[in-house]
Design a protein around this motif. Sequence first.
Motif, PDB file in Angstrom:
ATOM      1  N   MET A 156     -29.641  45.795 -24.596  1.00  0.00           N
ATOM      2  CA  MET A 156     -30.505  44.433 -24.713  1.00  0.00           C
ATOM      3  C   MET A 156     -29.129  43.412 -24.815  1.00  0.00           C
ATOM      4  O   MET A 156     -28.481  43.444 -25.726  1.00  0.00           O
ATOM      5  N   LEU A 157     -29.240  42.431 -23.752  1.00  0.00           N
ATOM      6  CA  LEU A 157     -28.165  41.478 -23.491  1.00  0.00           C
ATOM      7  C   LEU A 157     -28.260  40.312 -24.320  1.00  0.00           C
ATOM      8  O   LEU A 157     -27.652  39.354 -24.148  1.00  0.00           O
ATOM      9  N   GLY A 158     -29.136  40.362 -25.603  1.00  0.00           N
ATOM     10  CA  GLY A 158     -29.197  38.904 -26.524  1.00  0.00           C
ATOM     11  C   GLY A 158     -30.220  38.302 -25.704  1.00  0.00           C
ATOM     12  O   GLY A 158     -31.048  38.185 -25.093  1.00  0.00           O
ATOM     13  N   ASP A 159     -30.370  37.147 -26.898  1.00  0.00           N
ATOM     14  CA  ASP A 159     -31.503  36.129 -26.720  1.00  0.00           C
ATOM     15  C   ASP A 159     -32.989  36.831 -26.511  1.00  0.00           C
ATOM     16  O   ASP A 159     -33.552  36.639 -25.538  1.00  0.00           O
ATOM     17  N   LEU A 160     -32.989  37.803 -27.427  1.00  0.00           N
ATOM     18  CA  LEU A 160     -34.318  38.252 -27.634  1.00  0.00           C
ATOM     19  C   LEU A 160     -35.441  37.378 -28.119  1.00  0.00           C
ATOM     20  O   LEU A 160     -36.779  37.245 -27.867  1.00  0.00           O
ATOM     21  N   ILE A 161     -34.889  36.439 -28.966  1.00  0.00           N
ATOM     22  CA  ILE A 161     -35.801  35.362 -29.497  1.00  0.00           C
ATOM     23  C   ILE A 161     -35.830  34.097 -28.977  1.00  0.00           C
ATOM     24  O   ILE A 161     -35.196  33.624 -27.970  1.00  0.00           O
ATOM     25  N   ASP A 204     -21.166  42.230 -30.222  1.00  0.00           N
ATOM     26  CA  ASP A 204     -20.334  41.355 -29.372  1.00  0.00           C
ATOM     27  C   ASP A 204     -20.466  41.695 -28.024  1.00  0.00           C
ATOM     28  O   ASP A 204     -20.724  40.830 -27.082  1.00  0.00           O
ATOM     29  N   GLY A 205     -20.480  42.811 -27.852  1.00  0.00           N
ATOM     30  CA  GLY A 205     -20.339  43.512 -26.486  1.00  0.00           C
ATOM     31  C   GLY A 205     -20.374  45.250 -26.480  1.00  0.00           C
ATOM     32  O   GLY A 205     -19.880  45.699 -27.543  1.00  0.00           O
ATOM     33  N   VAL A 206     -20.535  45.616 -25.357  1.00  0.00           N
ATOM     34  CA  VAL A 206     -20.517  47.207 -25.347  1.00  0.00           C
ATOM     35  C   VAL A 206     -20.071  47.585 -23.911  1.00  0.00           C
ATOM     36  O   VAL A 206     -20.252  47.015 -22.844  1.00  0.00           O
ATOM     37  N   GLN A 207     -19.289  48.548 -24.079  1.00  0.00           N
ATOM     38  CA  GLN A 207     -18.418  49.113 -22.711  1.00  0.00           C
ATOM     39  C   GLN A 207     -18.828  50.415 -22.368  1.00  0.00           C
ATOM     40  O   GLN A 207     -18.847  51.375 -22.994  1.00  0.00           O
ATOM     41  N   PHE A 208     -19.331  50.740 -20.997  1.00  0.00           N
ATOM     42  CA  PHE A 208     -19.562  51.974 -20.568  1.00  0.00           C
ATOM     43  C   PHE A 208     -18.639  52.098 -19.358  1.00  0.00           C
ATOM     44  O   PHE A 208     -19.017  51.251 -18.290  1.00  0.00           O
ATOM     45  N   GLY A 209     -17.674  52.693 -19.415  1.00  0.00           N
ATOM     46  CA  GLY A 209     -16.891  53.219 -18.050  1.00  0.00           C
ATOM     47  C   GLY A 209     -16.293  51.789 -17.573  1.00  0.00           C
ATOM     48  O   GLY A 209     -15.669  51.034 -18.351  1.00  0.00           O
ATOM     49  N   ASP A 210     -16.597  51.390 -16.539  1.00  0.00           N
ATOM     50  CA  ASP A 210     -16.008  50.348 -15.974  1.00  0.00           C
ATOM     51  C   ASP A 210     -16.862  49.144 -15.789  1.00  0.00           C
ATOM     52  O   ASP A 210     -16.741  47.914 -15.284  1.00  0.00           O
ATOM     53  N   TYR A 211     -18.000  49.087 -16.893  1.00  0.00           N
ATOM     54  CA  TYR A 211     -18.851  47.910 -16.961  1.00  0.00           C
ATOM     55  C   TYR A 211     -18.711  47.481 -18.485  1.00  0.00           C
ATOM     56  O   TYR A 211     -18.777  48.393 -19.422  1.00  0.00           O
ATOM     57  N   PHE A 228     -27.842  46.548 -28.945  1.00  0.00           N
ATOM     58  CA  PHE A 228     -28.146  45.311 -28.995  1.00  0.00           C
ATOM     59  C   PHE A 228     -26.884  44.396 -29.134  1.00  0.00           C
ATOM     60  O   PHE A 228     -26.048  44.243 -30.025  1.00  0.00           O
ATOM     61  N   VAL A 229     -26.824  43.446 -28.032  1.00  0.00           N
ATOM     62  CA  VAL A 229     -25.897  42.424 -28.073  1.00  0.00           C
ATOM     63  C   VAL A 229     -26.221  41.137 -28.638  1.00  0.00           C
ATOM     64  O   VAL A 229     -27.461  40.763 -28.099  1.00  0.00           O
ATOM     65  N   MET A 230     -25.514  40.427 -29.302  1.00  0.00           N
ATOM     66  CA  MET A 230     -25.967  39.027 -29.745  1.00  0.00           C
ATOM     67  C   MET A 230     -25.711  38.028 -28.752  1.00  0.00           C
ATOM     68  O   MET A 230     -24.765  38.006 -28.083  1.00  0.00           O
ATOM     69  N   GLY A 231     -26.933  37.314 -28.838  1.00  0.00           N
ATOM     70  CA  GLY A 231     -26.965  36.045 -27.925  1.00  0.00           C
ATOM     71  C   GLY A 231     -26.661  34.815 -28.527  1.00  0.00           C
ATOM     72  O   GLY A 231     -26.632  34.682 -30.024  1.00  0.00           O
ATOM     73  N   ASN A 232     -26.401  33.586 -28.003  1.00  0.00           N
ATOM     74  CA  ASN A 232     -26.430  32.520 -28.698  1.00  0.00           C
ATOM     75  C   ASN A 232     -27.511  31.979 -29.540  1.00  0.00           C
ATOM     76  O   ASN A 232     -27.308  31.368 -30.624  1.00  0.00           O
ATOM     77  N   HIS A 233     -28.598  32.513 -29.286  1.00  0.00           N
ATOM     78  CA  HIS A 233     -29.829  31.981 -29.800  1.00  0.00           C
ATOM     79  C   HIS A 233     -29.942  32.866 -31.179  1.00  0.00           C
ATOM     80  O   HIS A 233     -30.444  32.350 -32.119  1.00  0.00           O
ATOM     81  N   GLU A 234     -29.542  34.012 -31.291  1.00  0.00           N
ATOM     82  CA  GLU A 234     -29.592  34.749 -32.358  1.00  0.00           C
ATOM     83  C   GLU A 234     -28.516  34.225 -33.441  1.00  0.00           C
ATOM     84  O   GLU A 234     -28.643  33.938 -34.535  1.00  0.00           O
TER      85      GLU A 234
END
Length: 259
Positions: free
Chosen positions: A64-69, A165-172, A94-100
């Motif tokens: 989840m890329l953040g700004d759930l709310i 803050d972020g999550v990495q899988f391979g080259d992403y 869960f990645v934190m967005g600016n709204h969280e």
Amino acid sequence: MSLFRWRKRPVETPTPLPPAEIPAGQRVYAIGDVHGRFDLLQRLIGKIEADNEARGAADTHVVMLGDLIDRGLQSREIVDFFLKQPPAFAQLHFVMGNHEEMLLKLIDDPDLDAMLHYLRYGGRELFESYGAPRAVLDAPDHFTPDTLPSYVPAAHRDFLSTMHDGVQFGDYFFTHAGIRPGVPLAQQERQDLRWIRAPFLESRADHGVVVVHGHSVSDAAELLPNRIGIDTGAYMTGVLTAIGLEGRDQWLLQTRGGD
């Protein structure tokens, strides 16, 4: 700094970059900014689960890329869902967005001016979902600054505060807003990961990873060699977007209002 700007950018021909790849055996889905649209999220997760099953066994992850709310009217329902009945077919990240980030700052350090700003950019809808009375929402300056934040339960605050803050899988690399071009991932500032726009969006540089992000709304998903943007403005367009990644394959899934 503007919290929202609709950007319809021309497609350019970028410099060819090496193809990005997810490690063998893994399958990763990322979901863009939900912004209080639990109705769209439920249907999209159902589509992802069906897609995952159809593709066969894998070590499956959903980011989840953040700004759930905020902005939409179902922020509380979204957090309740992930706390009480999260999908079992994948590991969730869960990645934190600016709204969280904005909400947590208000909870930790209540401030009237910051509250008035937050209410204008989606906070009112969040507090409505938590049952805050209209009398407080209409005249927050008549109450102490911690009045509205007090409606967010402790369990929900704890959930939001543990986002990554972020999550990495391979080259992403998956983060909310993007990265500062030219700065190594390990040295990125949280301010950029949650708020950056133009320097990142306009860059065609090789970041060393493909950055999968939300935050900046586009009329369609942007699949570029150095970044993938999947914020399609769910709260106002009714379109919530996810991307699936496996090996070198990329594919989109969407839920549209009325589906």
